[in-house]
Design a protein around this motif. Structure first.
Motif, PDB file in Angstrom:
ATOM      1  N   PRO A 287       0.798  -1.238   0.000  1.00  0.00           N
ATOM      2  CA  PRO A 287       0.000   0.000   0.000  1.00  0.00           C
ATOM      3  C   PRO A 287       0.824   1.279   0.000  1.00  0.00           C
ATOM      4  O   PRO A 287       0.321   2.344  -0.390  1.00  0.00           O
ATOM      5  CB  PRO A 287      -0.839  -0.120   1.275  1.00  0.00           C
ATOM      6  N   MET A 288       2.096   1.212   0.415  1.00  0.00           N
ATOM      7  CA  MET A 288       2.935   2.410   0.437  1.00  0.00           C
ATOM      8  C   MET A 288       3.625   2.680  -0.906  1.00  0.00           C
ATOM      9  O   MET A 288       4.243   3.721  -1.085  1.00  0.00           O
ATOM     10  CB  MET A 288       4.001   2.276   1.531  1.00  0.00           C
ATOM     11  N   VAL A 289       3.501   1.734  -1.842  1.00  0.00           N
ATOM     12  CA  VAL A 289       4.101   1.932  -3.161  1.00  0.00           C
ATOM     13  C   VAL A 289       3.317   2.997  -3.922  1.00  0.00           C
ATOM     14  O   VAL A 289       2.091   2.933  -4.020  1.00  0.00           O
ATOM     15  CB  VAL A 289       4.109   0.614  -3.967  1.00  0.00           C
ATOM     16  N   LYS A 290       4.024   3.980  -4.443  1.00  0.00           N
ATOM     17  CA  LYS A 290       3.399   5.017  -5.252  1.00  0.00           C
ATOM     18  C   LYS A 290       3.322   4.518  -6.691  1.00  0.00           C
ATOM     19  O   LYS A 290       4.317   4.559  -7.424  1.00  0.00           O
ATOM     20  CB  LYS A 290       4.189   6.323  -5.164  1.00  0.00           C
ATOM     21  N   MET A 291       2.157   4.046  -7.078  1.00  0.00           N
ATOM     22  CA  MET A 291       2.004   3.430  -8.393  1.00  0.00           C
ATOM     23  C   MET A 291       1.743   4.501  -9.455  1.00  0.00           C
ATOM     24  O   MET A 291       0.841   5.333  -9.312  1.00  0.00           O
ATOM     25  CB  MET A 291       0.834   2.442  -8.370  1.00  0.00           C
ATOM     26  N   PRO A 292       2.510   4.505 -10.535  1.00  0.00           N
ATOM     27  CA  PRO A 292       2.243   5.461 -11.616  1.00  0.00           C
ATOM     28  C   PRO A 292       0.960   5.113 -12.354  1.00  0.00           C
ATOM     29  O   PRO A 292       0.472   3.986 -12.293  1.00  0.00           O
ATOM     30  CB  PRO A 292       3.459   5.290 -12.530  1.00  0.00           C
ATOM     31  N   ARG A 293       0.411   6.081 -13.050  1.00  0.00           N
ATOM     32  CA  ARG A 293      -0.822   5.855 -13.812  1.00  0.00           C
ATOM     33  C   ARG A 293      -0.579   4.984 -15.037  1.00  0.00           C
ATOM     34  O   ARG A 293      -1.508   4.364 -15.554  1.00  0.00           O
ATOM     35  CB  ARG A 293      -1.426   7.195 -14.241  1.00  0.00           C
ATOM     36  N   ALA A 294       0.664   4.956 -15.492  1.00  0.00           N
ATOM     37  CA  ALA A 294       1.015   4.134 -16.652  1.00  0.00           C
ATOM     38  C   ALA A 294       2.451   3.664 -16.493  1.00  0.00           C
ATOM     39  O   ALA A 294       3.280   4.341 -15.880  1.00  0.00           O
ATOM     40  CB  ALA A 294       0.853   4.911 -17.952  1.00  0.00           C
ATOM     41  N   CYS A 296       5.459   2.047 -19.057  1.00  0.00           N
ATOM     42  CA  CYS A 296       5.817   1.780 -20.463  1.00  0.00           C
ATOM     43  C   CYS A 296       4.659   2.118 -21.406  1.00  0.00           C
ATOM     44  O   CYS A 296       4.425   1.412 -22.395  1.00  0.00           O
ATOM     45  CB  CYS A 296       6.251   0.325 -20.629  1.00  0.00           C
ATOM     46  N   GLY A 297       3.930   3.176 -21.081  1.00  0.00           N
ATOM     47  CA  GLY A 297       2.832   3.619 -21.924  1.00  0.00           C
ATOM     48  C   GLY A 297       1.540   2.860 -21.751  1.00  0.00           C
ATOM     49  O   GLY A 297       0.549   3.167 -22.429  1.00  0.00           O
ATOM     50  N   VAL A 298       1.494   1.876 -20.859  1.00  0.00           N
ATOM     51  CA  VAL A 298       0.294   1.064 -20.636  1.00  0.00           C
ATOM     52  C   VAL A 298      -0.385   1.520 -19.352  1.00  0.00           C
ATOM     53  O   VAL A 298       0.253   1.574 -18.288  1.00  0.00           O
ATOM     54  CB  VAL A 298       0.649  -0.432 -20.531  1.00  0.00           C
ATOM     55  N   PRO A 299      -1.687   1.856 -19.402  1.00  0.00           N
ATOM     56  CA  PRO A 299      -2.388   2.317 -18.197  1.00  0.00           C
ATOM     57  C   PRO A 299      -2.385   1.264 -17.090  1.00  0.00           C
ATOM     58  O   PRO A 299      -2.459   0.065 -17.355  1.00  0.00           O
ATOM     59  CB  PRO A 299      -3.822   2.563 -18.701  1.00  0.00           C
ATOM     60  N   ILE A 300      -2.284   1.730 -15.853  1.00  0.00           N
ATOM     61  CA  ILE A 300      -2.338   0.886 -14.668  1.00  0.00           C
ATOM     62  C   ILE A 300      -3.544   1.326 -13.839  1.00  0.00           C
ATOM     63  O   ILE A 300      -3.693   2.515 -13.542  1.00  0.00           O
ATOM     64  CB  ILE A 300      -1.067   1.014 -13.811  1.00  0.00           C
ATOM     65  N   THR A 301      -4.393   0.374 -13.458  1.00  0.00           N
ATOM     66  CA  THR A 301      -5.614   0.700 -12.717  1.00  0.00           C
ATOM     67  C   THR A 301      -5.677  -0.088 -11.419  1.00  0.00           C
ATOM     68  O   THR A 301      -5.512  -1.311 -11.430  1.00  0.00           O
ATOM     69  CB  THR A 301      -6.870   0.379 -13.552  1.00  0.00           C
ATOM     70  N   ARG A 302      -5.950   0.615 -10.322  1.00  0.00           N
ATOM     71  CA  ARG A 302      -6.176  -0.056  -9.052  1.00  0.00           C
ATOM     72  C   ARG A 302      -7.619  -0.557  -9.030  1.00  0.00           C
ATOM     73  O   ARG A 302      -8.546   0.215  -9.252  1.00  0.00           O
ATOM     74  CB  ARG A 302      -5.938   0.898  -7.894  1.00  0.00           C
ATOM     75  N   ILE A 303      -7.822  -1.851  -8.766  1.00  0.00           N
ATOM     76  CA  ILE A 303      -9.159  -2.438  -8.864  1.00  0.00           C
ATOM     77  C   ILE A 303      -9.637  -3.086  -7.566  1.00  0.00           C
ATOM     78  O   ILE A 303     -10.770  -3.551  -7.487  1.00  0.00           O
ATOM     79  CB  ILE A 303      -9.233  -3.476 -10.002  1.00  0.00           C
ATOM     80  N   GLY A 304      -8.797  -3.122  -6.538  1.00  0.00           N
ATOM     81  CA  GLY A 304      -9.231  -3.750  -5.295  1.00  0.00           C
ATOM     82  C   GLY A 304      -8.102  -3.882  -4.309  1.00  0.00           C
ATOM     83  O   GLY A 304      -7.087  -3.178  -4.398  1.00  0.00           O
ATOM     84  N   ARG A 305      -8.273  -4.806  -3.350  1.00  0.00           N
ATOM     85  CA  ARG A 305      -7.250  -5.005  -2.326  1.00  0.00           C
ATOM     86  C   ARG A 305      -7.222  -6.454  -1.861  1.00  0.00           C
ATOM     87  O   ARG A 305      -8.212  -7.190  -1.991  1.00  0.00           O
ATOM     88  CB  ARG A 305      -7.490  -4.086  -1.128  1.00  0.00           C
ATOM     89  N   ILE A 306      -6.074  -6.840  -1.351  1.00  0.00           N
ATOM     90  CA  ILE A 306      -5.892  -8.163  -0.752  1.00  0.00           C
ATOM     91  C   ILE A 306      -6.271  -8.081   0.727  1.00  0.00           C
ATOM     92  O   ILE A 306      -5.909  -7.121   1.418  1.00  0.00           O
ATOM     93  CB  ILE A 306      -4.432  -8.634  -0.904  1.00  0.00           C
ATOM     94  N   VAL A 307      -7.010  -9.070   1.211  1.00  0.00           N
ATOM     95  CA  VAL A 307      -7.428  -9.114   2.611  1.00  0.00           C
ATOM     96  C   VAL A 307      -7.092 -10.487   3.186  1.00  0.00           C
ATOM     97  O   VAL A 307      -6.838 -11.434   2.428  1.00  0.00           O
ATOM     98  CB  VAL A 307      -8.945  -8.836   2.753  1.00  0.00           C
ATOM     99  N   PRO A 308      -7.083 -10.631   4.501  1.00  0.00           N
ATOM    100  CA  PRO A 308      -6.808 -11.948   5.088  1.00  0.00           C
ATOM    101  C   PRO A 308      -7.868 -12.973   4.672  1.00  0.00           C
ATOM    102  O   PRO A 308      -9.050 -12.646   4.549  1.00  0.00           O
ATOM    103  CB  PRO A 308      -6.859 -11.685   6.597  1.00  0.00           C
ATOM    104  N   PHE A 309      -7.432 -14.202   4.487  1.00  0.00           N
ATOM    105  CA  PHE A 309      -8.375 -15.277   4.144  1.00  0.00           C
ATOM    106  C   PHE A 309      -8.905 -15.921   5.413  1.00  0.00           C
ATOM    107  O   PHE A 309      -8.153 -16.252   6.324  1.00  0.00           O
ATOM    108  CB  PHE A 309      -7.693 -16.337   3.281  1.00  0.00           C
ATOM    109  N   ARG A 310     -10.231 -16.064   5.456  1.00  0.00           N
ATOM    110  CA  ARG A 310     -10.881 -16.759   6.555  1.00  0.00           C
ATOM    111  C   ARG A 310     -11.835 -17.794   5.978  1.00  0.00           C
ATOM    112  O   ARG A 310     -12.581 -17.500   5.047  1.00  0.00           O
ATOM    113  CB  ARG A 310     -11.649 -15.778   7.452  1.00  0.00           C
ATOM    114  N   LYS A 311     -11.796 -18.987   6.524  1.00  0.00           N
ATOM    115  CA  LYS A 311     -12.616 -20.074   5.993  1.00  0.00           C
ATOM    116  C   LYS A 311     -14.102 -19.758   6.023  1.00  0.00           C
ATOM    117  O   LYS A 311     -14.879 -20.289   5.226  1.00  0.00           O
ATOM    118  CB  LYS A 311     -12.333 -21.367   6.758  1.00  0.00           C
ATOM    119  N   SER A 312     -14.505 -18.895   6.914  1.00  0.00           N
ATOM    120  CA  SER A 312     -15.922 -18.555   7.048  1.00  0.00           C
ATOM    121  C   SER A 312     -16.379 -17.525   6.018  1.00  0.00           C
ATOM    122  O   SER A 312     -17.566 -17.207   5.937  1.00  0.00           O
ATOM    123  CB  SER A 312     -16.202 -18.021   8.452  1.00  0.00           C
TER     124      SER A 312
END
Length: 336
Positions: A287-294, A296-312
């Motif tokens: 989360p602290m990584v400053k992600m560029p919008r592109a 090598c000329g290819v757009p980068i889009t944030r689409i979600g997040r990773i969360v802990p896995f719980r069996k329930s």
């Protein structure tokens, strides 16, 4: 047969045709290519080897009635290159095995078109075709297997298993375009008969994100990475399972390819989530990584997040219009 009569059909003629076309492709790490029992590669210093293989089967991955031979050749190589891209690697050599019906093997126009598509992409990314095999197919369908050998800095290749809770989830480019173009292709193959790799054809001529993958590794932007070959939902589930984590997506953030707009809302979302063969990169970052919008000329889009896995709880969820739903992997899977 006269000794000086030129052989124009059969396996030897096919091999000679391939060899004559690849003579100009000679990567700096290829010491010996087509013409001997084995190729000889010289791995770069401080690098590990990456090896991947992908089948392309007529009737599953392409149809000669729909796809031009140039598209078939391009797609065969692109599948393997995308795997190398997902690990942040650099391709060193490609190996092609073909099982062909006699009629196709002796069809110079189709074979030359196939080689044109494959070798144009090979030249673009500077990877030599270093060998392979040929055989007569047991039926009427073309079978192609591509093996890619690549390299990545020792101990640093991007993998599926490095995602951590609180990581952001990103993807490159746009999603669903390959599924949308395939649907249009099935309705009117003749419309695409003269399509070229230079146009925006995400199904016919997908563009593996080699430069982006290498930059994500080099700039330490990505934690875990996978290519979107079987569909976002399925490939995200692979990444989550390998990392022992779960994921939450935001439907409003998903970058839909413009071609999906013609499908209608429900089919558009299905294409974006499950369509497959986009060959974009799906990756996570701290989360602290400053992600560029592109990159090598290819757009980068944030689409979600990773969360802990719980069996329930579900492995994957998606939020749409304020409501959270379980996201099932409904992309492509063989043998089911």
């Amino acid at each position: 047969m006269a000794k000086n009569k030129k052989i124009t059909t059969g396996e030897l003629a096919l091999i000679a045709r391939v060899q004559s076309r690849v003579a100009s492709l000679s990567g700096s790490h290829l010491r010996l290519g087509i013409g001997d029992d084995c190729a000889i590669l010289r791995p770069p210093a401080g690098q590990e080897l990456l090896v991947t293989t992908d089948f392309s089967l007529e009737g599953r991955h392409f149809r000669r009635a729909w796809h031009t031979p140039q598209s078939v050749g391009h797609r065969v190589l692109a599948r393997g290159l995308s795997d190398i891209a997902a690990m942040g690697g650099h391709p060193l050599a490609a190996f092609l095995s073909l099982a062909l019906p006699k009629a196709v093997a002796n069809d110079a126009r189709w074979m030359d078109g196939f080689l044109e598509g494959l070798l144009a992409l090979a030249a673009e990314v500077n990877v030599p075709l270093a060998g392979g095999d040929t055989a007569e197919a047991p039926g009427d369908d073309v079978l192609a297997d591509i093996v890619l050998v690549g390299s990545a800095p020792t101990g640093r290749a991007l993998t599926r298993s490095s995602a951590q809770p609180s990581d952001a989830i990103y993807c490159t480019g746009a999603l669903g375009g390959a599924a949308a173009e395939l649907a249009a292709l099935g309705k009117s193959p003749a419309r695409f008969r003269h399509s070229k790799a230079s146009g925006d054809h995400p199904h016919l001529f997908p563009q593996p994100r080699l430069a982006v993958g290498a930059a994500l590794l080099r700039r330490k932007l990505a934690a875990a990475c996978i290519d979107v070959s079987d569909g976002l939902s399925t490939d995200l589930s692979h990444l989550c399972e390998a990392s022992g984590a779960a994921a939450e997506l935001d439907a409003a953030l998903l970058p839909a390819h413009p071609l999906t707009a013609k499908l209608g809302p429900a089919k558009q979302m299905a294409a974006v989530l499950h369509g497959g063969e986009d060959y974009e990169l799906l990756f996570t970052a701290h989360p602290m990584v400053k992600m560029p919008r592109a990159v090598c000329g290819v757009p980068i889009t944030r689409i979600g997040r990773i969360v802990p896995f719980r069996k329930s709880r579900p492995r994957m969820t998606i939020v749409a219009e304020g409501t959270r739903f379980e996201l099932q992997p409904h992309g492509w899977e063989h043998l089911i």
